[in-house]
Design an enzyme around this catalytic site. Structure first.
Site, PDB file in Angstrom:
ATOM      1  N   HIS A 143       0.827  -1.206   0.000  1.00  0.00           N
ATOM      2  CA  HIS A 143       0.000   0.000   0.000  1.00  0.00           C
ATOM      3  C   HIS A 143       0.865   1.263   0.000  1.00  0.00           C
ATOM      4  CE1 HIS A 143      -2.940   2.808   2.212  1.00  0.00           C
ATOM      5  NE2 HIS A 143      -3.467   2.592   1.023  1.00  0.00           N
ATOM      6  N   ARG A 144       0.692   2.082  -1.031  1.00  0.00           N
ATOM      7  CA  ARG A 144       1.534   3.283  -1.212  1.00  0.00           C
ATOM      8  C   ARG A 144       3.016   2.875  -1.169  1.00  0.00           C
ATOM      9  NH1 ARG A 144      -1.952   7.255   2.917  1.00  0.00           N
ATOM     10  NH2 ARG A 144      -3.974   6.341   2.369  1.00  0.00           N
TER      11      ARG A 144
ATOM     12  N   GLU B 165       0.755  -0.598  -4.922  1.00  0.00           N
ATOM     13  CA  GLU B 165      -0.369   0.317  -5.124  1.00  0.00           C
ATOM     14  C   GLU B 165       0.105   1.738  -4.901  1.00  0.00           C
ATOM     15  OE1 GLU B 165      -3.802   2.837  -3.622  1.00  0.00           O
ATOM     16  OE2 GLU B 165      -1.923   2.340  -2.617  1.00  0.00           O
TER      17      GLU B 165
ATOM     18  N   ASP C  54      -1.220   6.203  -5.723  1.00  0.00           N
ATOM     19  CA  ASP C  54      -2.317   7.120  -6.040  1.00  0.00           C
ATOM     20  C   ASP C  54      -1.829   8.168  -7.036  1.00  0.00           C
ATOM     21  OD1 ASP C  54      -4.052   6.129  -3.689  1.00  0.00           O
ATOM     22  OD2 ASP C  54      -2.163   6.695  -2.740  1.00  0.00           O
TER      23      ASP C  54
ATOM     24  N   HIS D 143      -1.132  10.888  -2.510  1.00  0.00           N
ATOM     25  CA  HIS D 143      -2.453  10.458  -2.040  1.00  0.00           C
ATOM     26  C   HIS D 143      -3.433  11.624  -1.873  1.00  0.00           C
ATOM     27  CE1 HIS D 143      -5.532   9.327   0.931  1.00  0.00           C
ATOM     28  NE2 HIS D 143      -5.476   8.156   0.331  1.00  0.00           N
TER      29      HIS D 143
ATOM     30  N   GLU E 252      -4.090   3.848  -8.693  1.00  0.00           N
ATOM     31  CA  GLU E 252      -5.382   4.347  -8.193  1.00  0.00           C
ATOM     32  C   GLU E 252      -5.605   5.759  -8.691  1.00  0.00           C
ATOM     33  OE1 GLU E 252      -6.211   4.342  -3.925  1.00  0.00           O
ATOM     34  OE2 GLU E 252      -7.929   5.643  -4.355  1.00  0.00           O
TER      35      GLU E 252
ATOM     36  N   LYS F 243      -7.100   9.169  -8.562  1.00  0.00           N
ATOM     37  CA  LYS F 243      -7.602   9.960  -7.441  1.00  0.00           C
ATOM     38  C   LYS F 243      -8.447  11.152  -7.863  1.00  0.00           C
ATOM     39  CE  LYS F 243      -6.383   8.421  -3.330  1.00  0.00           C
ATOM     40  NZ  LYS F 243      -7.371   7.556  -2.697  1.00  0.00           N
TER      41      LYS F 243
ATOM     42  N   ASP G 206       0.373  -1.751   4.606  1.00  0.00           N
ATOM     43  CA  ASP G 206       1.526  -0.862   4.759  1.00  0.00           C
ATOM     44  C   ASP G 206       2.772  -1.672   5.127  1.00  0.00           C
ATOM     45  OD1 ASP G 206      -0.368   1.164   4.460  1.00  0.00           O
ATOM     46  OD2 ASP G 206      -0.546   1.516   6.628  1.00  0.00           O
TER      47      ASP G 206
HETATM   48  O1  G3P Z   1      -6.633   0.912  -3.061  1.00  0.00           O
HETATM   49  C1  G3P Z   1      -6.654   0.712  -1.704  1.00  0.00           C
HETATM   50  C2  G3P Z   1      -6.433   2.001  -0.962  1.00  0.00           C
HETATM   51  O2  G3P Z   1      -5.287   2.626  -1.459  1.00  0.00           O
HETATM   52  C3  G3P Z   1      -7.597   2.922  -1.085  1.00  0.00           C
HETATM   53  O3  G3P Z   1      -7.566   3.913  -0.135  1.00  0.00           O
HETATM   54  O4  G3P Z   1      -7.191   6.174   0.647  1.00  0.00           O
HETATM   55  O5  G3P Z   1      -5.347   4.526   0.793  1.00  0.00           O
HETATM   56  O6  G3P Z   1      -6.028   5.442  -1.417  1.00  0.00           O
HETATM   57  P1  G3P Z   1      -6.476   5.054  -0.023  1.00  0.00           P
HETATM   58 MG    MG Z   2      -4.710   4.324  -2.694  1.00  0.00          MG
END
Ligand code: G3P
Ligand code: MG
Length: 236
Positions: A11-12, A38, A40, A53, A105, A107, A225
Protein backbone atom coordinates in the site's frame (compact mmCIF):
# COMPACT_ATOMS: atom_id res chain seq x y z
CA UNK A 1 -3.61 -8.00 -15.06
CA UNK A 2 -3.05 -11.51 -13.84
CA UNK A 3 -6.04 -11.79 -11.56
CA UNK A 4 -5.51 -15.43 -10.72
CA UNK A 5 -4.02 -16.36 -7.38
CA UNK A 6 -3.62 -14.34 -4.22
CA UNK A 7 -1.93 -10.93 -4.38
CA UNK A 8 0.15 -9.32 -1.65
CA UNK A 9 -0.19 -5.61 -2.37
CA UNK A 10 2.15 -2.98 -0.98
CA UNK A 11 0.00 0.00 0.00
CA UNK A 12 1.53 3.28 -1.21
CA UNK A 13 4.64 1.13 -1.64
CA UNK A 14 5.59 -0.23 1.75
CA UNK A 15 4.57 2.90 3.62
CA UNK A 16 5.00 1.35 7.05
CA UNK A 17 8.73 1.42 6.33
CA UNK A 18 9.36 4.40 4.05
CA UNK A 19 7.61 7.68 3.18
CA UNK A 20 4.39 6.83 1.36
CA UNK A 21 4.19 6.99 -2.44
CA UNK A 22 7.91 7.66 -2.85
CA UNK A 23 10.50 5.73 -4.86
CA UNK A 24 12.04 4.59 -1.56
CA UNK A 25 8.69 3.10 -0.55
CA UNK A 26 8.27 1.28 -3.88
CA UNK A 27 11.82 -0.03 -3.74
CA UNK A 28 11.17 -1.34 -0.23
CA UNK A 29 7.95 -3.07 -1.33
CA UNK A 30 9.79 -4.80 -4.17
CA UNK A 31 12.62 -5.79 -1.83
CA UNK A 32 10.05 -7.39 0.49
CA UNK A 33 8.67 -9.41 -2.43
CA UNK A 34 5.19 -8.02 -3.04
CA UNK A 35 3.12 -9.18 -5.99
CA UNK A 36 1.83 -5.68 -6.66
CA UNK A 37 2.50 -2.11 -5.58
CA UNK A 38 -0.37 0.32 -5.12
CA UNK A 39 -0.13 4.08 -5.51
CA UNK A 40 -2.32 7.12 -6.04
CA UNK A 41 -2.21 9.32 -9.13
CA UNK A 42 -3.21 12.93 -9.76
CA UNK A 43 -2.43 15.62 -12.31
CA UNK A 44 -0.36 18.70 -11.40
CA UNK A 45 -0.63 22.20 -12.87
CA UNK A 46 1.72 21.52 -15.80
CA UNK A 47 -0.21 18.37 -16.74
CA UNK A 48 2.11 15.59 -15.59
CA UNK A 49 0.69 12.67 -13.62
CA UNK A 50 2.24 12.56 -10.18
CA UNK A 51 2.02 10.04 -7.36
CA UNK A 52 0.48 11.48 -4.23
CA UNK A 53 -2.45 10.46 -2.04
CA UNK A 54 -3.98 13.72 -0.77
CA UNK A 55 -5.24 16.56 -2.97
CA UNK A 56 -2.96 18.82 -0.89
CA UNK A 57 0.74 18.38 -0.30
CA UNK A 58 0.46 19.48 3.36
CA UNK A 59 0.39 16.13 5.18
CA UNK A 60 3.15 14.30 3.34
CA UNK A 61 5.59 17.07 2.36
CA UNK A 62 7.12 20.25 3.77
CA UNK A 63 4.94 22.34 1.42
CA UNK A 64 1.41 23.71 1.51
CA UNK A 65 -1.30 23.86 -1.13
CA UNK A 66 -3.18 21.83 -3.72
CA UNK A 67 -1.33 19.53 -6.12
CA UNK A 68 -3.21 21.09 -9.03
CA UNK A 69 -1.69 24.50 -8.21
CA UNK A 70 1.92 23.26 -8.39
CA UNK A 71 4.07 22.91 -11.49
CA UNK A 72 6.01 19.66 -11.65
CA UNK A 73 9.24 21.57 -11.06
CA UNK A 74 7.85 23.13 -7.87
CA UNK A 75 6.44 19.81 -6.64
CA UNK A 76 9.85 18.24 -7.11
CA UNK A 77 11.40 20.83 -4.79
CA UNK A 78 9.31 19.54 -1.87
CA UNK A 79 10.56 17.02 0.65
CA UNK A 80 8.16 14.08 0.64
CA UNK A 81 9.90 12.57 3.68
CA UNK A 82 13.51 11.61 4.40
CA UNK A 83 14.66 13.65 1.41
CA UNK A 84 12.39 11.82 -1.05
CA UNK A 85 10.57 13.62 -3.88
CA UNK A 86 7.02 13.30 -5.12
CA UNK A 87 7.54 10.99 -8.12
CA UNK A 88 5.82 11.09 -11.48
CA UNK A 89 3.87 8.07 -12.69
CA UNK A 90 6.62 7.41 -15.27
CA UNK A 91 9.35 7.51 -12.59
CA UNK A 92 7.47 4.91 -10.55
CA UNK A 93 6.97 2.62 -13.54
CA UNK A 94 10.65 2.98 -14.43
CA UNK A 95 11.66 2.06 -10.88
CA UNK A 96 9.28 -0.92 -10.63
CA UNK A 97 10.38 -2.09 -14.09
CA UNK A 98 8.09 -5.13 -13.99
CA UNK A 99 9.54 -6.43 -10.70
CA UNK A 100 5.93 -6.33 -9.46
CA UNK A 101 2.54 -5.58 -10.95
CA UNK A 102 1.20 -2.09 -10.38
CA UNK A 103 -2.13 -0.84 -9.12
CA UNK A 104 -2.69 2.71 -10.31
CA UNK A 105 -5.38 4.35 -8.19
CA UNK A 106 -7.03 7.23 -10.01
CA UNK A 107 -7.60 9.96 -7.44
CA UNK A 108 -9.41 12.53 -9.56
CA UNK A 109 -11.81 12.88 -12.47
CA UNK A 110 -10.57 13.63 -15.97
CA UNK A 111 -7.21 11.82 -16.02
CA UNK A 112 -8.15 8.42 -17.44
CA UNK A 113 -7.01 9.34 -20.97
CA UNK A 114 -3.56 10.27 -19.68
CA UNK A 115 -3.31 7.16 -17.51
CA UNK A 116 -4.33 4.94 -20.45
CA UNK A 117 -1.79 6.65 -22.73
CA UNK A 118 1.07 6.03 -20.30
CA UNK A 119 0.08 2.39 -19.79
CA UNK A 120 -0.07 1.95 -23.56
CA UNK A 121 3.37 3.55 -23.89
CA UNK A 122 4.88 1.10 -21.38
CA UNK A 123 3.16 -1.86 -23.04
CA UNK A 124 4.22 -0.94 -26.57
CA UNK A 125 7.70 0.45 -25.88
CA UNK A 126 9.01 -0.84 -22.57
CA UNK A 127 8.12 -4.54 -22.50
CA UNK A 128 5.24 -4.31 -20.03
CA UNK A 129 2.08 -6.37 -20.45
CA UNK A 130 -1.49 -5.19 -19.96
CA UNK A 131 -1.65 -7.91 -17.30
CA UNK A 132 0.93 -6.01 -15.24
CA UNK A 133 -1.60 -3.25 -14.54
CA UNK A 134 -4.66 -2.86 -12.36
CA UNK A 135 -6.47 0.49 -12.50
CA UNK A 136 -8.68 1.30 -9.52
CA UNK A 137 -10.73 4.20 -8.23
CA UNK A 138 -13.42 5.34 -5.86
CA UNK A 139 -14.69 7.27 -8.94
CA UNK A 140 -16.59 4.42 -10.54
CA UNK A 141 -17.66 6.26 -13.67
CA UNK A 142 -14.01 7.09 -14.35
CA UNK A 143 -13.32 3.36 -14.32
CA UNK A 144 -16.10 2.85 -16.87
CA UNK A 145 -14.52 5.59 -19.01
CA UNK A 146 -11.10 3.97 -18.65
CA UNK A 147 -12.49 0.56 -19.63
CA UNK A 148 -13.88 2.03 -22.86
CA UNK A 149 -10.48 3.46 -23.76
CA UNK A 150 -8.42 0.45 -22.69
CA UNK A 151 -10.55 -2.70 -22.23
CA UNK A 152 -7.48 -4.97 -21.93
CA UNK A 153 -6.47 -3.55 -18.56
CA UNK A 154 -8.25 -4.83 -15.43
CA UNK A 155 -10.13 -2.40 -13.20
CA UNK A 156 -11.17 -2.42 -9.57
CA UNK A 157 -13.98 -0.37 -8.01
CA UNK A 158 -13.08 0.89 -4.54
CA UNK A 159 -15.68 1.48 -1.85
CA UNK A 160 -15.51 3.69 1.24
CA UNK A 161 -18.75 2.15 2.48
CA UNK A 162 -20.25 -1.35 2.52
CA UNK A 163 -19.95 -2.43 -1.14
CA UNK A 164 -22.92 -4.82 -0.92
CA UNK A 165 -25.38 -2.27 -2.32
CA UNK A 166 -23.05 -1.10 -5.09
CA UNK A 167 -21.87 -4.37 -6.55
CA UNK A 168 -24.73 -4.62 -9.04
CA UNK A 169 -23.91 -1.13 -10.35
CA UNK A 170 -20.16 -1.61 -10.69
CA UNK A 171 -20.73 -4.98 -12.33
CA UNK A 172 -22.79 -3.17 -14.96
CA UNK A 173 -19.78 -0.90 -15.55
CA UNK A 174 -17.65 -3.92 -16.39
CA UNK A 175 -15.13 -3.77 -13.56
CA UNK A 176 -13.04 -6.86 -12.87
CA UNK A 177 -12.65 -6.49 -9.12
CA UNK A 178 -13.90 -4.76 -6.00
CA UNK A 179 -11.77 -3.17 -3.29
CA UNK A 180 -13.16 -2.59 0.16
CA UNK A 181 -12.18 -1.81 3.70
CA UNK A 182 -11.74 -4.62 6.19
CA UNK A 183 -14.56 -3.20 8.31
CA UNK A 184 -17.10 -4.24 5.66
CA UNK A 185 -15.78 -7.66 4.80
CA UNK A 186 -17.85 -10.80 5.33
CA UNK A 187 -17.98 -14.32 3.97
CA UNK A 188 -21.24 -13.43 2.20
CA UNK A 189 -19.66 -10.44 0.45
CA UNK A 190 -16.71 -12.53 -0.74
CA UNK A 191 -19.13 -15.17 -2.05
CA UNK A 192 -21.29 -12.56 -3.79
CA UNK A 193 -18.29 -11.00 -5.54
CA UNK A 194 -16.92 -14.40 -6.56
CA UNK A 195 -20.33 -15.51 -7.84
CA UNK A 196 -20.10 -12.57 -10.24
CA UNK A 197 -16.72 -13.84 -11.41
CA UNK A 198 -14.90 -10.87 -9.90
CA UNK A 199 -12.07 -10.55 -7.41
CA UNK A 200 -12.14 -8.85 -4.04
CA UNK A 201 -9.20 -7.00 -2.53
CA UNK A 202 -9.08 -5.71 1.01
CA UNK A 203 -7.52 -2.48 2.29
CA UNK A 204 -5.66 -1.58 4.44
CA UNK A 205 -4.80 -4.51 6.66
CA UNK A 206 -1.80 -4.23 8.97
CA UNK A 207 -2.63 -6.18 12.14
CA UNK A 208 -1.53 -9.84 11.90
CA UNK A 209 -4.81 -11.13 13.38
CA UNK A 210 -6.81 -9.12 10.83
CA UNK A 211 -4.58 -10.42 8.03
CA UNK A 212 -5.31 -13.98 9.17
CA UNK A 213 -9.03 -13.21 9.36
CA UNK A 214 -9.05 -11.74 5.83
CA UNK A 215 -7.22 -14.79 4.51
CA UNK A 216 -9.73 -17.11 6.17
CA UNK A 217 -12.53 -15.44 4.22
CA UNK A 218 -10.86 -16.18 0.89
CA UNK A 219 -10.17 -12.64 -0.36
CA UNK A 220 -8.04 -12.39 -3.50
CA UNK A 221 -5.57 -9.82 -2.25
CA UNK A 222 -4.63 -7.71 0.75
CA UNK A 223 -3.25 -4.17 0.73
CA UNK A 224 -0.86 -3.56 3.59
CA UNK A 225 1.53 -0.86 4.76
CA UNK A 226 3.60 -3.80 6.06
CA UNK A 227 3.32 -6.29 3.19
CA UNK A 228 5.94 -8.57 4.80
CA UNK A 229 3.29 -9.39 7.42
CA UNK A 230 0.94 -10.66 4.70
CA UNK A 231 3.81 -12.59 3.12
CA UNK A 232 4.58 -14.18 6.51
CA UNK A 233 0.93 -15.12 7.01
CA UNK A 234 0.90 -17.04 3.73
CA UNK A 235 4.33 -18.57 4.44
CA UNK A 236 6.14 -16.82 1.63
O1 G3P B 1 -6.63 0.91 -3.06
C1 G3P B 1 -6.65 0.71 -1.70
C2 G3P B 1 -6.43 2.00 -0.96
O2 G3P B 1 -5.29 2.63 -1.46
C3 G3P B 1 -7.60 2.92 -1.09
O3 G3P B 1 -7.57 3.91 -0.13
O4 G3P B 1 -7.19 6.17 0.65
O5 G3P B 1 -5.35 4.53 0.79
O6 G3P B 1 -6.03 5.44 -1.42
P1 G3P B 1 -6.48 5.05 -0.02
MG1 MG C 1 -4.71 4.32 -2.69
Amino acid sequence: MELNGFSVIGHRGACGYAPENTLASFAKAIELGVDMVEFDVQRCKTGELVVLHDTKVNRTTNGKGSVGDFTLADLQKLDAGKGEQIPTLREVLDLVDREARVNIEIKQEGIVDDVAAIIKEYVTRHGWSEKDFLVSSFWHRELAAFKKIYPGVATSALFVCDPAGGIEFVSSLGVDAVGCSIEFISKELVQDVHARDKKIFLFTVNAPDEIRYALSLGVDGIFSDFPDRVLAAINR
